[in-house]
Design a protein around this motif. Structure first.
Motif, short mmCIF file in Angstrom:
data_model
loop_
_atom_site.label_atom_id
_atom_site.label_comp_id
_atom_site.label_asym_id
_atom_site.label_seq_id
_atom_site.Cartn_x
_atom_site.Cartn_y
_atom_site.Cartn_z
N THR A 11 9.28 -43.07 -70.32
CA THR A 11 9.17 -41.61 -70.29
C THR A 11 10.36 -40.90 -70.93
O THR A 11 10.39 -39.67 -70.97
N ARG A 38 11.46 -41.09 -62.31
CA ARG A 38 10.90 -40.06 -61.44
C ARG A 38 9.74 -39.30 -62.08
O ARG A 38 9.00 -38.63 -61.37
N GLU A 125 24.61 -49.38 -72.10
CA GLU A 125 25.48 -49.53 -70.93
C GLU A 125 25.50 -50.98 -70.43
O GLU A 125 26.50 -51.44 -69.87
#
Ligand code: NDP
Length: 381
Positions: A11, A38, A125
């Motif tokens: 998303t 979310r 990361e």
């Protein structure tokens, strides 16, 4: 047989562009797993359109919503961070695109490598935090790590067909929206200003990291692990037009670069199709009407985050993990108005000073140090 791709973070900015590539080449690729944190509505919409075998909503409180909305389809719905680790291990999955943001990418990436999946790596990361461990794991498990970050894809492309040693990597940087502001002007910049990147449309976290140039620092660390070069052999060059995506200098002085219109779908598609190049309708460079290409030295006094990333790389061990954790805390705090732009490097530096240092960390150490650094950084807000 279509390549079955698990998109972690479908998303987001990278995830949605990856789905455009898959849609464009539906004869070659299939979105086998889609995941979100979310954004349940968008995940549901994507699942109805791409009909993956499995979806994961990391935020467990939204599980019922996703499950109910997809109840009429043969799609398995899971929730929670652990599910991310499980879905990547599915035998059917050929490749995992790590397009989720932050430290949350580490566990699923490790799980995917342990299951011998090819990795299309956007989640830088993971390499910032545990580059040595992750790259070694990939070698041990014979897993290719294909860079999606545009700079690293450019370096990768410059290295295609080469087997001679790299003398130097030239890592280009746009310089972000604050490139020409004075130190005094940087005191009062707002999140809204920082979120307006001149050349790239990206997720909020990386856009702020670009404004502070921590993103470039992370890319230096990422380049070290992907291409096996020392920090001293990585030169950051500010190139505001973002046309040269990065370059490699070889020992005879020759420099090979990759150029193009800034469009993340190019490196995403190449990561999917490598070693083949597929046709695309993406914009082409317009050589007669291009802005002049310019180059500058980065200013490490105004953009101290870049200097801190170099320092962390120099120190090694868990230091880059600490910088990443502290940066995630201050990045969010800046976006929420709880921290000033110039306070970000102060807090990161103090967190580097106070957090326990481990020179040869295990995977568990990274989780402990990450938690400790987050606590120390949060205390300073
Ligand atoms: P976005 O913020 O746009 O998207 C992040 C994605 O990860 C979303 O799908 C989000 O879900 C999901 N996500 C966020 N947090 C978690 C979590 N804790 N657990 C599980 N899923 C999570 O980010 P970008 O697409 O911009 O960046 C993704 C990665 O790619 C980053 O590591 C970034 O540095 C890297 N990258 C991005 C580039 C770009 O052009 N955007 C360029 C080069 C690298 P939800 O939508 O539900 O919040």
């Amino acid at each position: 047989m279509r390549k079955k791709i698990a998109i972690l973070g479908s998303t987001g900015s990278i995830g949605t562009q990856a789905l455009q590539v898959i849609e464009e080449h539906a004869d070659l690729y299939e979105a086998y797993v889609l995941t979100a944190n979310r954004q349940a509505d968008l995940l549901i919409e994507q699942a109805r359109r791409f009909q993956p075998a499995q979806v994961v909503i990391a935020d467990e409180s939204r599980y019922a919503q996703v499950r109910d909305a997809l109840a009429d389809l043969p799609i398995q719905v899971y929730a929670g961070a652990e599910a991310l680790e499980q879905v990547v291990q599915n035998d059917e999955v050929d490749m995992v695109l790590t397009a989720l943001v932050g430290f949350a990418g580490l566990r699923p990436t490790v799980a995917a490598i342990r299951s011998h999946k090819a990795i299309a790596l956007a989640n830088k990361e993971t390499l910032v935090v545990a580059g040595e461990l992750v790259t070694q794991l990939a070698i041990d498990n014979h897993c290719p790590i294909l860079p999606v970050d545009s700079e690293h894809s450019a370096i990768f492309q410059s290295l295609m067909g080469e087997d001679s040693e790299i003398e130097k990597i030239i890592l280009t940087a746009s310089g972000g929206p604050f490139r020409s502001l004075s130190y005094d002007e940087l005191r009062s910049v707002t999140p809204a200003q920082a979120l307006k990147h001149p050349n790239w449309d990206m997720g909020a976290k990386i856009t702020i990291d670009s404004a502070s140039m921590m993103n470039k620092g992370f890319e230096v660390i990422e380049a070290k692990w992907l291409f096996g070069v020392e920090a001293k052999d990585i030169q950051v060059v500010v190139h505001p037009q973002s046309i040269i995506h990065s370059a490699v200098q070889f020992r005879d002085g020759a420099v090979k670069a990759q150029l193009g219109v800034p469009d993340m779908r190019v490196p995403i598609q190449l990561a999917f199709s490598y070693p083949t190049r597929l046709a695309s309708q993406f914009d082409r460079l317009d050589w007669y009407n291009m802005q002049p290409l310019t180059f500058e030295q980065p200013d490490l006094d105004r953009f101290r985050c870049l200097a801190l990333a170099f320092e962390a790389l120099e120190r090694g061990g868990t230091m880059p993990c600490v910088v990443n954790a502290a940066n995630e805390i201050v990045n969010l705090a800046f976006r929420q108005g709880r921290c000033l732009f110039l306070e970000m490097p102060d807090i990161i530096e103090e967190t580097m000073r106070r957090t326990t240092f481990v020179q040869q960390p295990t995977l568990d150490d990274y989780f402990q140090i990450d938690a400790e650094a987050r606590r120390i950084a949060s205390e300073q807000l």
